[in-house]
Write a protein that holds these residues in place. Structure first.
Motif, mmCIF file in Angstrom:
data_model
loop_
_atom_site.group_PDB
_atom_site.id
_atom_site.type_symbol
_atom_site.label_atom_id
_atom_site.label_comp_id
_atom_site.label_asym_id
_atom_site.label_seq_id
_atom_site.Cartn_x
_atom_site.Cartn_y
_atom_site.Cartn_z
ATOM 1 N N ALA A 1 0.846 -1.193 0.000
ATOM 2 C CA ALA A 1 0.000 0.000 0.000
ATOM 3 C C ALA A 1 0.879 1.241 0.000
ATOM 4 C CB ALA A 1 -0.891 -0.013 1.239
ATOM 5 N N MET A 2 0.363 2.294 -0.616
ATOM 6 C CA MET A 2 1.085 3.571 -0.648
ATOM 7 C C MET A 2 0.080 4.698 -0.789
ATOM 8 S SD MET A 2 2.547 2.995 -4.481
ATOM 9 C CE MET A 2 2.492 1.236 -4.225
ATOM 10 N N SER A 3 0.538 5.913 -0.549
ATOM 11 C CA SER A 3 -0.338 7.067 -0.746
ATOM 12 C C SER A 3 -0.506 7.280 -2.248
ATOM 13 C CB SER A 3 0.263 8.311 -0.092
ATOM 14 O OG SER A 3 1.406 8.733 -0.811
ATOM 15 N N ARG A 4 -1.531 7.998 -2.616
ATOM 16 C CA ARG A 4 -1.769 8.280 -4.037
ATOM 17 C C ARG A 4 -0.627 9.120 -4.604
ATOM 18 N NH1 ARG A 4 -6.485 7.986 -7.416
ATOM 19 N NH2 ARG A 4 -5.629 8.410 -9.459
ATOM 20 N N LYS A 5 -0.055 10.015 -3.785
ATOM 21 C CA LYS A 5 1.064 10.840 -4.248
ATOM 22 C C LYS A 5 2.266 9.955 -4.572
ATOM 23 C CE LYS A 5 4.037 14.679 -3.107
ATOM 24 N NZ LYS A 5 4.481 15.647 -2.132
ATOM 25 N N GLU A 6 2.565 8.979 -3.712
ATOM 26 C CA GLU A 6 3.668 8.049 -3.989
ATOM 27 C C GLU A 6 3.405 7.263 -5.279
ATOM 28 O OE1 GLU A 6 5.541 6.206 -0.083
ATOM 29 O OE2 GLU A 6 3.343 6.216 -0.010
ATOM 30 N N ALA A 7 2.169 6.893 -5.493
ATOM 31 C CA ALA A 7 1.808 6.115 -6.687
ATOM 32 C C ALA A 7 2.012 6.930 -7.956
ATOM 33 C CB ALA A 7 0.364 5.645 -6.595
ATOM 34 N N ASN A 8 1.820 8.251 -7.872
ATOM 35 C CA ASN A 8 1.998 9.110 -9.042
ATOM 36 C C ASN A 8 3.436 9.118 -9.536
ATOM 37 O OD1 ASN A 8 -0.689 9.829 -9.035
ATOM 38 N ND2 ASN A 8 -0.356 11.717 -7.897
ATOM 39 N N GLU A 9 4.376 8.801 -8.667
ATOM 40 C CA GLU A 9 5.791 8.870 -9.009
ATOM 41 C C GLU A 9 6.395 7.501 -9.305
ATOM 42 O OE1 GLU A 9 7.329 10.818 -5.556
ATOM 43 O OE2 GLU A 9 6.138 12.615 -5.895
ATOM 44 N N GLN A 10 5.577 6.472 -9.431
ATOM 45 C CA GLN A 10 6.069 5.099 -9.579
ATOM 46 C C GLN A 10 5.811 4.538 -10.975
ATOM 47 O OE1 GLN A 10 7.730 3.402 -7.124
ATOM 48 N NE2 GLN A 10 7.582 5.277 -5.928
ATOM 49 N N ILE A 11 6.604 3.550 -11.330
ATOM 50 C CA ILE A 11 6.359 2.736 -12.523
ATOM 51 C C ILE A 11 5.982 1.362 -12.000
ATOM 52 C CG2 ILE A 11 7.379 1.649 -14.552
ATOM 53 C CD1 ILE A 11 9.288 4.072 -14.700
ATOM 54 N N PHE A 12 4.840 0.861 -12.429
ATOM 55 C CA PHE A 12 4.355 -0.431 -11.965
ATOM 56 C C PHE A 12 4.549 -1.465 -13.066
ATOM 57 C CE2 PHE A 12 2.028 2.803 -9.649
ATOM 58 C CZ PHE A 12 2.226 2.388 -8.341
ATOM 59 N N THR A 13 5.145 -2.580 -12.703
ATOM 60 C CA THR A 13 5.375 -3.653 -13.667
ATOM 61 C C THR A 13 4.657 -4.914 -13.201
ATOM 62 O OG1 THR A 13 7.394 -4.355 -12.540
ATOM 63 C CG2 THR A 13 7.635 -2.735 -14.322
ATOM 64 N N ASN A 14 4.530 -5.864 -14.096
ATOM 65 C CA ASN A 14 3.889 -7.151 -13.811
ATOM 66 C C ASN A 14 2.462 -7.009 -13.297
ATOM 67 O OD1 ASN A 14 6.267 -8.488 -14.553
ATOM 68 N ND2 ASN A 14 7.088 -8.255 -12.499
ATOM 69 N N ILE A 15 1.769 -6.000 -13.797
ATOM 70 C CA ILE A 15 0.379 -5.763 -13.432
ATOM 71 C C ILE A 15 -0.484 -6.199 -14.604
ATOM 72 C CG2 ILE A 15 -1.313 -3.992 -12.806
ATOM 73 C CD1 ILE A 15 0.910 -4.446 -10.717
ATOM 74 N N THR A 16 -1.506 -7.018 -14.300
ATOM 75 C CA THR A 16 -2.376 -7.494 -15.381
ATOM 76 C C THR A 16 -3.668 -6.688 -15.480
ATOM 77 O OG1 THR A 16 -3.295 -9.187 -13.907
ATOM 78 C CG2 THR A 16 -1.472 -9.847 -15.348
ATOM 79 N N GLY A 17 -3.852 -5.731 -14.589
ATOM 80 C CA GLY A 17 -5.046 -4.896 -14.647
ATOM 81 C C GLY A 17 -4.954 -3.745 -13.674
ATOM 82 N N THR A 18 -5.822 -2.761 -13.878
ATOM 83 C CA THR A 18 -5.898 -1.605 -12.995
ATOM 84 C C THR A 18 -7.343 -1.390 -12.596
ATOM 85 O OG1 THR A 18 -3.997 -0.576 -14.071
ATOM 86 C CG2 THR A 18 -5.410 0.868 -12.764
ATOM 87 N N ILE A 19 -7.550 -1.108 -11.325
ATOM 88 C CA ILE A 19 -8.879 -0.826 -10.797
ATOM 89 C C ILE A 19 -8.849 0.609 -10.274
ATOM 90 C CG2 ILE A 19 -10.601 -1.437 -9.052
ATOM 91 C CD1 ILE A 19 -9.294 -4.293 -9.068
ATOM 92 N N VAL A 20 -9.759 1.447 -10.735
ATOM 93 C CA VAL A 20 -9.828 2.836 -10.279
ATOM 94 C C VAL A 20 -11.103 3.013 -9.477
ATOM 95 C CG1 VAL A 20 -9.849 5.259 -10.966
ATOM 96 C CG2 VAL A 20 -8.547 3.603 -12.328
ATOM 97 N N LEU A 21 -10.943 3.352 -8.205
ATOM 98 C CA LEU A 21 -12.075 3.597 -7.305
ATOM 99 C C LEU A 21 -11.924 5.003 -6.753
ATOM 100 C CD1 LEU A 21 -12.016 0.240 -5.311
ATOM 101 C CD2 LEU A 21 -13.589 0.876 -7.121
ATOM 102 N N GLU A 22 -12.829 5.874 -7.037
ATOM 103 C CA GLU A 22 -12.754 7.261 -6.534
ATOM 104 C C GLU A 22 -13.748 7.504 -5.450
ATOM 105 O OE1 GLU A 22 -10.503 9.619 -7.273
ATOM 106 O OE2 GLU A 22 -9.510 8.380 -8.719
#
Length: 128
Positions: A107-128
């Motif tokens: 888990a990370m903050s949304r700000k930390e996620a904005n600065e990351q490159i994510f690999t080996n991900i087969t999907g993305t879920i966006v919940l606002e």
């Protein structure tokens, strides 16, 4: 050995065990409370790994019951679609989740996620 019955309860036998049977010890396995916690987590579906719990505590990430329910529902949906690992983006936080195991990996903050490159991900879920 003859069964012993307890009054005021349905007649269920209580079997006395001999004292020679080995008793589990802390060294041989987990305590009852650990087994209970594991059983509860397995029944409730989505769970958080030890690593994810540590990150959530360090970063002050908390999910209310409604957010947890939405997250759990979407992870189950992702699992049914055959996704293995997903990035979950929420308003203030982001998670890497193993949909296959129904486990939050980190888990990370949304700000930390904005600065990351994510690999080996087969999907993305966006919940606002």
């Amino acid at each position: 050995m003859k069964p012993i019955y307890v009054s005021n309860f349905p007649k269920l036998p209580i079997v006395q065990t001999s004292k020679t049977q080995p008793q589990p010890s802390q060294a041989q396995g987990s305590s009852f409370s650990n087994h209970l916690k594991e059983a509860i987590q397995q029944q409730s579906g989505l769970k958080a790994s030890k690593h994810a719990m540590e990150r959530m505590n360090e970063r002050g990430i908390q999910l209310d019951e409604s957010s947890w329910s939405k997250l759990q529902s979407k992870v189950l949906e992702a699992k049914q679609m055959g996704l293995k690992e997903s990035l979950v983006l929420m308003k203030d936080s982001a998670f890497i989740v193993s949909a296959n195991n129904e486990t939050i990996i980190t888990a990370m903050s949304r700000k930390e996620a904005n600065e990351q490159i994510f690999t080996n991900i087969t999907g993305t879920i966006v919940l606002e």
